[in-house]
Design a protein around this motif. Structure first.
Motif, mmCIF file in Angstrom:
data_model
loop_
_atom_site.group_PDB
_atom_site.id
_atom_site.type_symbol
_atom_site.label_atom_id
_atom_site.label_comp_id
_atom_site.label_asym_id
_atom_site.label_seq_id
_atom_site.Cartn_x
_atom_site.Cartn_y
_atom_site.Cartn_z
ATOM 1 N N PRO A 1 52.652 -18.169 67.278
ATOM 2 C CA PRO A 1 54.109 -18.250 67.465
ATOM 3 C C PRO A 1 54.542 -18.518 68.909
ATOM 4 N N ASP A 2 53.613 -18.360 69.854
ATOM 5 C CA ASP A 2 53.945 -18.611 71.254
ATOM 6 C C ASP A 2 53.735 -20.076 71.638
ATOM 7 N N LYS A 3 53.247 -20.886 70.693
ATOM 8 C CA LYS A 3 53.017 -22.309 70.949
ATOM 9 C C LYS A 3 53.928 -23.151 70.054
ATOM 10 N N LYS A 4 54.035 -24.440 70.391
ATOM 11 C CA LYS A 4 54.887 -25.347 69.623
ATOM 12 C C LYS A 4 54.034 -26.425 68.953
ATOM 13 N N PHE A 5 54.338 -26.678 67.673
ATOM 14 C CA PHE A 5 53.581 -27.658 66.899
ATOM 15 C C PHE A 5 54.546 -28.617 66.213
ATOM 16 N N TYR A 6 54.209 -29.905 66.268
ATOM 17 C CA TYR A 6 55.070 -30.936 65.698
ATOM 18 C C TYR A 6 54.258 -31.825 64.753
ATOM 19 N N PRO A 7 54.795 -32.151 63.579
ATOM 20 C CA PRO A 7 54.089 -33.080 62.683
ATOM 21 C C PRO A 7 54.160 -34.500 63.232
ATOM 22 N N LEU A 8 53.066 -35.235 63.088
ATOM 23 C CA LEU A 8 53.091 -36.634 63.511
ATOM 24 C C LEU A 8 54.072 -37.420 62.648
ATOM 25 N N SER A 9 54.098 -37.099 61.358
ATOM 26 C CA SER A 9 55.001 -37.775 60.430
ATOM 27 C C SER A 9 55.476 -36.796 59.370
ATOM 28 N N LYS A 10 56.751 -36.811 59.064
ATOM 29 C CA LYS A 10 57.282 -35.927 58.022
ATOM 30 C C LYS A 10 56.771 -36.320 56.646
ATOM 31 N N ASP A 11 56.156 -37.504 56.540
ATOM 32 C CA ASP A 11 55.666 -37.989 55.249
ATOM 33 C C ASP A 11 54.201 -37.657 54.995
ATOM 34 N N CYS A 12 53.555 -36.952 55.926
ATOM 35 C CA CYS A 12 52.143 -36.626 55.741
ATOM 36 C C CYS A 12 52.006 -35.382 54.871
ATOM 37 N N ILE A 13 52.238 -35.575 53.589
ATOM 38 C CA ILE A 13 52.205 -34.485 52.611
ATOM 39 C C ILE A 13 51.308 -34.886 51.445
ATOM 40 N N CYS A 14 50.360 -34.012 51.108
ATOM 41 C CA CYS A 14 49.483 -34.254 49.961
ATOM 42 C C CYS A 14 50.087 -33.601 48.729
ATOM 43 N N HIS A 15 50.601 -34.425 47.830
ATOM 44 C CA HIS A 15 51.279 -33.892 46.647
ATOM 45 C C HIS A 15 50.299 -33.224 45.677
ATOM 46 N N ASN A 16 49.051 -33.646 45.709
ATOM 47 C CA ASN A 16 48.058 -33.001 44.849
ATOM 48 C C ASN A 16 47.785 -31.578 45.308
ATOM 49 N N MET A 17 47.724 -31.374 46.611
ATOM 50 C CA MET A 17 47.533 -30.026 47.138
ATOM 51 C C MET A 17 48.747 -29.147 46.866
ATOM 52 N N LYS A 18 49.900 -29.764 46.797
ATOM 53 C CA LYS A 18 51.126 -28.996 46.549
ATOM 54 C C LYS A 18 51.343 -28.728 45.057
ATOM 55 N N ALA A 19 50.456 -29.250 44.210
ATOM 56 C CA ALA A 19 50.619 -29.062 42.760
ATOM 57 C C ALA A 19 50.459 -27.601 42.363
ATOM 58 N N THR A 20 49.598 -26.889 43.060
ATOM 59 C CA THR A 20 49.347 -25.483 42.727
ATOM 60 C C THR A 20 50.449 -24.584 43.274
ATOM 61 N N THR A 21 50.954 -23.710 42.429
ATOM 62 C CA THR A 21 51.973 -22.735 42.841
ATOM 63 C C THR A 21 51.411 -21.323 42.720
ATOM 64 N N LEU A 22 52.121 -20.376 43.308
ATOM 65 C CA LEU A 22 51.703 -18.978 43.221
ATOM 66 C C LEU A 22 51.688 -18.501 41.771
ATOM 67 N N VAL A 23 52.638 -18.972 40.972
ATOM 68 C CA VAL A 23 52.676 -18.594 39.554
ATOM 69 C C VAL A 23 51.478 -19.182 38.815
#
Length: 303
Positions: free
Chosen positions: A246-268
């Motif tokens: 939390p004491d450092k700053k991080f920035y995404p290279l691109s807001k579009d760098c998202i893996c939808h397959n990895m996001k398929a799994t939910t906590l439920v």
């Protein structure tokens, strides 16, 4: 609500002797209830060491297959059956068999991000962190590297004495990022170091201050004295680093760098996997298991 679901998962995994694995690209609510968090192969190794009879992989299909190969006597569940990997699925055994006929004197090196079936006709596997070491140790000067041409290009440039044959394959998520994105990010954050995954295009990798695997990027950022970083990999890593540093700053290279397959799994999904009402049990035919295991065993021997 989230805490209630997490507690149900914790209770169920104790009751049913379940080990939960979570790839780094999973959401924080899943990482919090996982027994192990990391890159795909490292998770498979950890799963092979535990006594649990059931393992849930919160990741994508090829990762769950690797868990099964290293732990054949365990019940392995893929948390969401729709979670595939476009890179792993873009080349099959028949296509590569034809390519091998054209290059009979080439050692076939398969990135771990491949199906178990494809691994059966390859000579050795590599991870993004072990690829350089393993390729440098191969007796053959000729290497057919599949499926990621970007990772292969990065390795080839560091091993000029080897002859690399690369095919047109790779990770669509990492391929979205360009040199223009890097220029824009550096103009906006001139004091930030640029950390990138070798699955990115060569034009992007060439501009990096550090190139490495997902866990390599996280480790570098956590240990570095620098205070700002541009992250050239899946954007969930930005979120994780913001929480861990939390004491450092991080920035995404691109807001579009998202893996939808990895996001398929939910906590439920994970909750229902623990209940036995969701997910997919991974099974492998003996021929596939034996062939893929040979390829992975060679990676372990060399790396």
């Amino acid at each position: 609500m989230i805490k209630d679901i997490q507690q149900q998962i914790i209770n169920l995994k104790k009751e049913k002797d379940i080990c939960i694995l979570a790839h780094c690209y999973q959401s924080p609510d899943i990482l919090e209830i996982a027994d192990f968090v990391g890159d795909s192969f490292a998770l498979s190794v950890e799963a092979s060491k535990v006594s649990n009879k059931t393992v849930i992989m919160c990741g994508v299909r090829f990762m769950a297959e690797t868990v099964k190969i290293l732990s054949p006597d365990k019940k392995v569940i893929l948390s969401n059956s729709d979670a595939g990997c476009p890179m792993a699925e873009m080349m099959d055994r028949e296509v590569i068999a034809q390519v091998k006929e054209q290059y009979p004197d080439y050692t076939v090196v398969a990135y771990i991000n491949t199906t178990s079936e494809l691994k059966t006709i390859c000579d050795v596997c590599v991870t993004s962190s072990s690829a350089l070491k393993i390729c440098s140790q191969l007796e053959s000067k000729n290497i057919l590297f599949i499926p990621d041409c970007n990772l292969g290009d990065w390795i080839a440039k560091q091993l000029p004495d080897k002859n690399f044959k690369l095919l047109n394959g790779g990770c669509p998520t990492h391929a979205r990022m360009s040199a223009a994105d890097v220029k824009k990010a550096k103009e906006k954050h001139p004091n930030a170091l640029f950390l990138v995954h070798p699955e990115c295009k060569p034009e992007v990798v060439e501009l990096a201050d550090y190139v490495g695997s997902t866990t390599g990027i996280m480790s570098y950022a956590e240990k570095s004295d620098a205070e700002e970083f541009i992250i050239g990999t899946e954007n969930s890593i930005v979120s994780h680093l913001l929480l861990s540093c939390p004491d450092k700053k991080f920035y995404p290279l691109s807001k579009d760098c998202i893996c939808h397959n990895m996001k398929a799994t939910t906590l439920v999904d994970v909750l229902n996997c623990c209940k036995g009402t969701f997910g997919e049990e991974i099974t492998l035919e003996p021929e596939i298991y034996e062939g893929a295991k040979r390829c992975i065993d060679e990676m372990i021997r060399l790396g």
